[in-house]
Design a protein around this motif. Structure first.
Motif, PDB file in Angstrom:
ATOM      1  N   LYS A 102      27.207  -6.268  -6.039  1.00 49.24           N
ATOM      2  CA  LYS A 102      26.289  -5.700  -5.402  1.00 49.24           C
ATOM      3  C   LYS A 102      26.453  -6.151  -3.694  1.00 49.24           C
ATOM      4  CE  LYS A 102      22.799  -3.813  -7.741  1.00 49.24           C
ATOM      5  NZ  LYS A 102      23.615  -3.677  -9.101  1.00 49.24           N
ATOM      6  N   GLN A 103      26.245  -5.184  -3.021  1.00 45.90           N
ATOM      7  CA  GLN A 103      26.354  -5.302  -1.341  1.00 45.90           C
ATOM      8  C   GLN A 103      25.138  -5.893  -0.715  1.00 45.90           C
ATOM      9  OE1 GLN A 103      29.241  -4.137   0.704  1.00 45.90           O
ATOM     10  NE2 GLN A 103      30.108  -4.067  -1.556  1.00 45.90           N
ATOM     11  N   GLN A 104      25.117  -6.687   0.453  1.00 45.60           N
ATOM     12  CA  GLN A 104      24.216  -7.203   1.106  1.00 45.60           C
ATOM     13  C   GLN A 104      22.915  -7.910   0.256  1.00 45.60           C
ATOM     14  OE1 GLN A 104      22.215  -5.367   4.305  1.00 45.60           O
ATOM     15  NE2 GLN A 104      23.881  -3.620   4.492  1.00 45.60           N
ATOM     16  N   VAL A 105      23.415  -8.946  -0.656  1.00 49.54           N
ATOM     17  CA  VAL A 105      22.630  -9.756  -1.333  1.00 49.54           C
ATOM     18  C   VAL A 105      22.655 -11.048  -0.664  1.00 49.54           C
ATOM     19  CG1 VAL A 105      22.469 -11.092  -3.560  1.00 49.54           C
ATOM     20  CG2 VAL A 105      23.247  -8.559  -3.574  1.00 49.54           C
TER      21      VAL A 105
ATOM     22  N   ILE B 123       0.827  -1.079  -0.027  1.00 47.62           N
ATOM     23  CA  ILE B 123       0.109  -0.074  -0.093  1.00 47.62           C
ATOM     24  C   ILE B 123       0.817   1.371  -0.056  1.00 47.62           C
ATOM     25  CG2 ILE B 123      -1.484   1.366   1.432  1.00 47.62           C
ATOM     26  CD1 ILE B 123      -2.714  -1.510   2.319  1.00 47.62           C
ATOM     27  N   LEU B 124       1.982   1.186   0.610  1.00 42.14           N
ATOM     28  CA  LEU B 124       2.783   2.362   0.839  1.00 42.14           C
ATOM     29  C   LEU B 124       3.991   2.529  -0.459  1.00 42.14           C
ATOM     30  CD1 LEU B 124       3.320   2.154   4.538  1.00 42.14           C
ATOM     31  CD2 LEU B 124       1.806   4.060   3.387  1.00 42.14           C
ATOM     32  N   GLY B 125       3.848   1.345  -1.512  1.00 41.65           N
ATOM     33  CA  GLY B 125       4.793   1.454  -2.279  1.00 41.65           C
ATOM     34  C   GLY B 125       6.059   1.214  -2.081  1.00 41.65           C
ATOM     35  N   HIS B 126       6.380   0.400  -0.897  1.00 43.78           N
ATOM     36  CA  HIS B 126       7.541  -0.194  -0.711  1.00 43.78           C
ATOM     37  C   HIS B 126       7.683  -1.760  -0.925  1.00 43.78           C
ATOM     38  CE1 HIS B 126       8.798   3.513   0.966  1.00 43.78           C
ATOM     39  NE2 HIS B 126       7.915   3.572   1.839  1.00 43.78           N
ATOM     40  N   LEU B 127       6.715  -2.405  -1.444  1.00 46.50           N
ATOM     41  CA  LEU B 127       6.793  -3.744  -1.529  1.00 46.50           C
ATOM     42  C   LEU B 127       8.266  -4.397  -2.552  1.00 46.50           C
ATOM     43  CD1 LEU B 127       5.368  -6.456  -1.019  1.00 46.50           C
ATOM     44  CD2 LEU B 127       4.211  -6.329  -3.251  1.00 46.50           C
ATOM     45  N   PRO B 128       9.026  -5.042  -2.208  1.00 45.26           N
ATOM     46  CA  PRO B 128      10.232  -5.299  -2.907  1.00 45.26           C
ATOM     47  C   PRO B 128       9.634  -5.887  -4.226  1.00 45.26           C
ATOM     48  CG  PRO B 128       9.862  -6.795  -0.866  1.00 45.26           C
ATOM     49  CD  PRO B 128       8.964  -5.905  -0.799  1.00 45.26           C
TER      50      PRO B 128
ATOM     51  N   CYS C  22      13.909  -8.698 -12.081  1.00 49.14           N
ATOM     52  CA  CYS C  22      15.044  -7.940 -11.753  1.00 49.14           C
ATOM     53  C   CYS C  22      14.803  -6.332 -11.225  1.00 49.14           C
ATOM     54  CB  CYS C  22      16.016  -8.144 -12.480  1.00 49.14           C
ATOM     55  SG  CYS C  22      17.787  -7.377 -12.055  1.00 49.14           S
ATOM     56  N   VAL C  23      15.322  -6.040 -10.033  1.00 48.71           N
ATOM     57  CA  VAL C  23      14.977  -4.622  -9.505  1.00 48.71           C
ATOM     58  C   VAL C  23      15.788  -3.696 -10.326  1.00 48.71           C
ATOM     59  CG1 VAL C  23      16.526  -4.728  -7.790  1.00 48.71           C
ATOM     60  CG2 VAL C  23      14.530  -3.337  -7.658  1.00 48.71           C
TER      61      VAL C  23
ATOM     62  N   LEU D 228      19.456  -3.961  -0.197  1.00 46.27           N
ATOM     63  CA  LEU D 228      19.384  -2.551  -0.227  1.00 46.27           C
ATOM     64  C   LEU D 228      19.068  -1.991  -1.645  1.00 46.27           C
ATOM     65  CD1 LEU D 228      23.062  -1.856   0.880  1.00 46.27           C
ATOM     66  CD2 LEU D 228      21.108  -1.820   2.208  1.00 46.27           C
ATOM     67  N   ASP D 229      18.741  -3.007  -2.672  1.00 46.85           N
ATOM     68  CA  ASP D 229      18.445  -2.745  -4.034  1.00 46.85           C
ATOM     69  C   ASP D 229      16.631  -2.847  -3.974  1.00 46.85           C
ATOM     70  OD1 ASP D 229      20.995  -2.690  -5.472  1.00 46.85           O
ATOM     71  OD2 ASP D 229      20.771  -4.688  -4.243  1.00 46.85           O
ATOM     72  N   GLY D 230      16.172  -3.429  -3.158  1.00 46.13           N
ATOM     73  CA  GLY D 230      14.649  -3.525  -2.881  1.00 46.13           C
ATOM     74  C   GLY D 230      14.122  -4.822  -3.651  1.00 46.13           C
ATOM     75  N   GLY D 231      14.659  -5.845  -3.948  1.00 46.80           N
ATOM     76  CA  GLY D 231      14.173  -7.087  -4.581  1.00 46.80           C
ATOM     77  C   GLY D 231      15.128  -7.720  -5.248  1.00 46.80           C
ATOM     78  N   VAL D 232      14.501  -8.684  -5.961  1.00 43.76           N
ATOM     79  CA  VAL D 232      15.422  -9.892  -6.734  1.00 43.76           C
ATOM     80  C   VAL D 232      16.115  -9.364  -7.814  1.00 43.76           C
ATOM     81  CG1 VAL D 232      13.588 -11.849  -6.138  1.00 43.76           C
ATOM     82  CG2 VAL D 232      13.514 -10.332  -8.409  1.00 43.76           C
ATOM     83  N   LEU D 233      17.513 -10.012  -8.004  1.00 40.92           N
ATOM     84  CA  LEU D 233      18.443  -9.374  -8.702  1.00 40.92           C
ATOM     85  C   LEU D 233      18.751 -10.500  -9.916  1.00 40.92           C
ATOM     86  CD1 LEU D 233      20.724  -7.953  -6.189  1.00 40.92           C
ATOM     87  CD2 LEU D 233      19.617  -6.813  -8.216  1.00 40.92           C
ATOM     88  N   CYS D 234      18.802 -10.455 -11.180  1.00 43.12           N
ATOM     89  CA  CYS D 234      19.045 -11.436 -12.138  1.00 43.12           C
ATOM     90  C   CYS D 234      20.528 -11.822 -11.893  1.00 43.12           C
ATOM     91  CB  CYS D 234      18.798 -10.895 -13.602  1.00 43.12           C
ATOM     92  SG  CYS D 234      19.903  -9.643 -14.191  1.00 43.12           S
TER      93      CYS D 234
END
Ligand SMILES: [Zn+2]
Length: 247
Positions: free
Chosen positions: A186-189, A145-150, A155-156, A173-179
């Motif tokens: 990337k950090q913190q994956v 609802i608040l537009g923060h859903l990962p 791929c984000v 940190l990127d806010g979702g899945v990555l290809c």
């Protein structure tokens, strides 16, 4: 000074003087509002103990200009938050709903769908419905609802399809899945299972009943909780106080 009327959930209450309270209310029509309730601490006062933490009430308040606190003039209790059997995990989950409403929303930024979701969640917790499932439902729908859903299936970074199968890279940190191409460097994956992503997607769905019946084994629930906890910590910039009570 116009008088405003709305439904409100009390999400924080601080003693202000011997008789008064400063309240943070999440209202249906105005979003988060902070107001002074003169006489709010008196049992036989003007509010007749309607201002219970997590209670739902119908309020009237005077909206102040500039940075002064609003002034609460009436509050009528509609429903108290009283988990059946005084169940502590239901109680903590209720406090967690309040903590997220406070931390994720701004003053005077209304979200009716979020208000209704919070009200429904508190009623379910009061009635003794499963705490882990309702907490996740509230978190994921609040994020949507608040537009923060990962991003859970694209791929984000580049938008490529990332099917929820096997192990998938999730950038906190990127806010979702990555290809595979975008995760490089990337950090913190974290790597999460496709099953965990499917649980999150189902929990975030508007409406629907499938999330109530979906089987979540305890190992899966552990991975889901870990992922959501870290994601919310990053989003809020601190660890929610109630996280340690969510199991
Ligand atoms: Zn990509």
């Amino acid at each position: 000074m116009p008088a405003e009327k709305t439904d409100a959930i009390v999400i924080r209450s601080v003693d202000w003087s011997e008789t008064s309270l400063v309240l943070t209310l999440f209202t249906r029509d105005f979003g988060k509002v902070r107001g002074l309730a003169k006489g709010g601490r008196r049992i036989k006062g003007p509010f007749e103990s309607a201002l219970d933490l997590l209670g739902l009430c119908r309020i009237v308040f005077l909206r102040k200009s500039s940075d002064a606190l609003d002034l609460l003039t009436e509050a009528k209790l509609v429903r108290r938050f009283r988990p059946a059997g005084r169940n502590l995990s239901s109680l903590y989950a209720g406090y967690y709903v309040a903590e997220l409403l406070d931390g994720l929303t701004d003053d005077y930024d209304p979200h009716r769908e979020l208000f209704d979701l919070a009200d429904e969640t508190l009623q379910a917790l009061s009635a003794g419905e499963p705490v882990a499932r309702w907490s996740l439902r509230f978190e994921l729908c609040a994020l949507r609802i608040l537009g923060h859903l990962p991003s859970l299936d694209r791929c984000v970074e580049c938008g490529a399809d990332v099917p929820p199968a096997g192990r998938v890279a999730f950038g906190q940190l990127d806010g979702g899945v990555l290809c595979p191409r975008c995760r490089e460097g990337k950090q913190q994956v974290a790597t999460v299972s496709g099953g965990t992503l499917r649980v999150l997607a189902q929990m975030a769905q508007p409406g629907g009943q499938l999330w109530r019946r979906m089987e979540i084994e305890s190992g899966r629930l552990g991975e889901v909780r870990g992922l959501v906890n870290r994601y919310l910590c990053n989003l809020l910039g601190h660890k929610p106080r109630l996280h340690e009570y969510l199991g």
